[in-house]
Design an enzyme around this catalytic site. Structure first.
Site, PDB file in Angstrom:
ATOM      1  N   ASP A  71      -2.857   7.936   8.101  1.00 36.13           N
ATOM      2  CA  ASP A  71      -3.820   7.069   8.780  1.00 36.13           C
ATOM      3  C   ASP A  71      -3.075   6.153   9.740  1.00 36.13           C
ATOM      4  OD1 ASP A  71      -2.674   5.044   7.232  1.00 36.13           O
ATOM      5  OD2 ASP A  71      -4.376   4.875   5.863  1.00 36.13           O
ATOM      6  N   HIS A 114      -0.064   4.595   7.292  1.00 34.60           N
ATOM      7  CA  HIS A 114       0.599   5.215   6.144  1.00 34.60           C
ATOM      8  C   HIS A 114       1.017   6.665   6.367  1.00 34.60           C
ATOM      9  CE1 HIS A 114      -2.143   2.022   4.636  1.00 34.60           C
ATOM     10  NE2 HIS A 114      -1.038   1.671   4.004  1.00 34.60           N
ATOM     11  N   SER A 173       0.797  -1.229   0.000  1.00 33.81           N
ATOM     12  CA  SER A 173       0.000   0.000   0.000  1.00 33.81           C
ATOM     13  C   SER A 173       0.826   1.272   0.000  1.00 33.81           C
ATOM     14  CB  SER A 173      -0.936   0.011   1.218  1.00 33.81           C
ATOM     15  OG  SER A 173      -0.202  -0.170   2.415  1.00 33.81           O
TER      16      SER A 173
END
Length: 361
Positions: A325, A328, A34
């Site tokens: 978040d 990340h 991600s």
């Protein structure tokens, strides 16, 4: 990022770097999780590892959520931008590779998938529904691209094209998260060795297909993520998880040295995002961050108990936060990391050469 990298906090330096890329930009292939995903998981109907909804993308053009786990651009975008692109190449699933290759406009692909890892089991749901694209499948997708290039420009053209291409890989964190929070009895060093062996197999597969330039991004201090601080009664970093990250980097140093001794024309840069991030956490004011513990978007303690969803708590000064978040970085943090990988001459952060030198090697 050490005291010697204070120049990186100067906005002027960032502007200069981001506009000085050579016109002859190399093709880029991006693999990983991600931290580099630019929308791969949007194409997986059953995936729960998605970010194609607000508040993600709030600082992206037109405030558009694209599937990036970020308020704006991510590290893959920002590295590509430093190389001379507008942002990361598009996801594999969205690309007409054969057409682009024939038109001589093919400049790379992003295979990265949020939630994925080196091991196939990482990120998969319990009912075996396709949730992510593991690195093994990302390599298979590249094999598909290789075949299309061979058909379009022939063996010699493909070999020349790939020898100049950059292969960026950012993975490993999700494997460690999964292992650490599981009931596995596999000893720590044996687990790290398992990851290193998988990594070696994938790199050899790419080498055998013609890849020669690798930008490897190691595992950051994942124990300092907001989602992991909640497991520490003091609110500090989860140091046991950080130990895994450090051990993983050591295994990467050994592996890259081994492969480069076997493949004499191979070049690589190994980014130590552990050291880069810890230095920011230890010296936030130097880098103009005011919050390095809590996430900008989320809920609960440290905003680390839920993902960034439309009804999540959202900070207003996103540029002051290290974390977007629960896992990340913000766009600001990703930009700082990208510039460090691209320009730093400190072996503590990137070795044996930086990503800029890799591009021209």
């Amino acid at each position: 990022m050490a005291k010697g990298l204070v120049f990186l906090v100067l906005s002027l330096a960032l502007v200069v770097v981001f506009h000085s890329a050579d016109a002859q930009v190399p093709p880029i292939f991006i693999f990983g999780d991600s931290t580099a995903d630019v929308g791969t998981d949007n194409f997986l109907p059953g995936s729960t590892a998605r970010a194609d909804f607000p508040h993600n993308g709030i600082d992206f053009p037109n405030k558009r959520p694209t599937g990036r786990f970020s308020n704006g651009l991510n590290s893959a975008d920002l590295l590509a931008k430093l190389m001379g692109y507008k942002r990361s190449p598009p996801p594999f699933f969205s690309s007409n590779i054969a057409y682009a290759a024939k038109k001589n406009s093919f400049r790379g692909i992003n295979f990265a998938s949020g939630g994925s890892g080196l091991l196939d089991v990482t990120g998969q749901t319990v009912n075996n529904q396709k949730n992510v694209v593991p690195l093994s499948e990302q390599i298979e997708q590249f094999f598909n691209v290789h075949g299309k290039l061979m058909a379009a420009i022939g063996p010699a053209g493909t070999e020349n094209f790939l020898s100049k291409s950059l292969f960026f890989i950012s993975t490993g964190s999700n494997d460690i998260f999964t292992y650490y929070h599981s009931t596995s009895t596999l000893p720590k060093q044996e687990f790290i060795s398992t990851l290193a062996l998988a990594y070696e197999n994938y790199l050899r597969a790419l080498l055998n297909l013609g890849a020669r330039k690798f930008g490897i991004i190691s595992v950051p201090p994942i124990g300092c993520c907001p989602s992991q601080r909640i497991y520490n009664a003091t609110g500090g970093c989860l140091e046991e998880l950080n130990e895994y990250a450090r051990a993983f980097h050591v295994s990467m140093e050994t592996l890259m040295c081994k492969l480069s001794s076997e493949y004499k024309d191979m070049k690589y840069s190994l980014g130590n995002t552990y050291e880069m991030t810890i230095n920011v956490i230890d010296n936030p004011a130097v880098f103009k961050f005011k919050e390095v513990k809590s996430a900008c978007c989320g809920d609960g303690k440290f905003n680390g108990e839920s993902f960034c969803v439309p009804n999540a708590t959202l900070c207003s000064k996103r540029h002051q936060y290290l974390f977007w978040d629960l896992f990340h970085p913000t766009q600001t943090a990703s930009k700082l990391a990208a510039v460090t990988l691209y320009t730093s001459d400190e072996q503590r952060f990137v070795s044996p050469i930086n990503f800029s030198q890799l591009a021209t090697a």
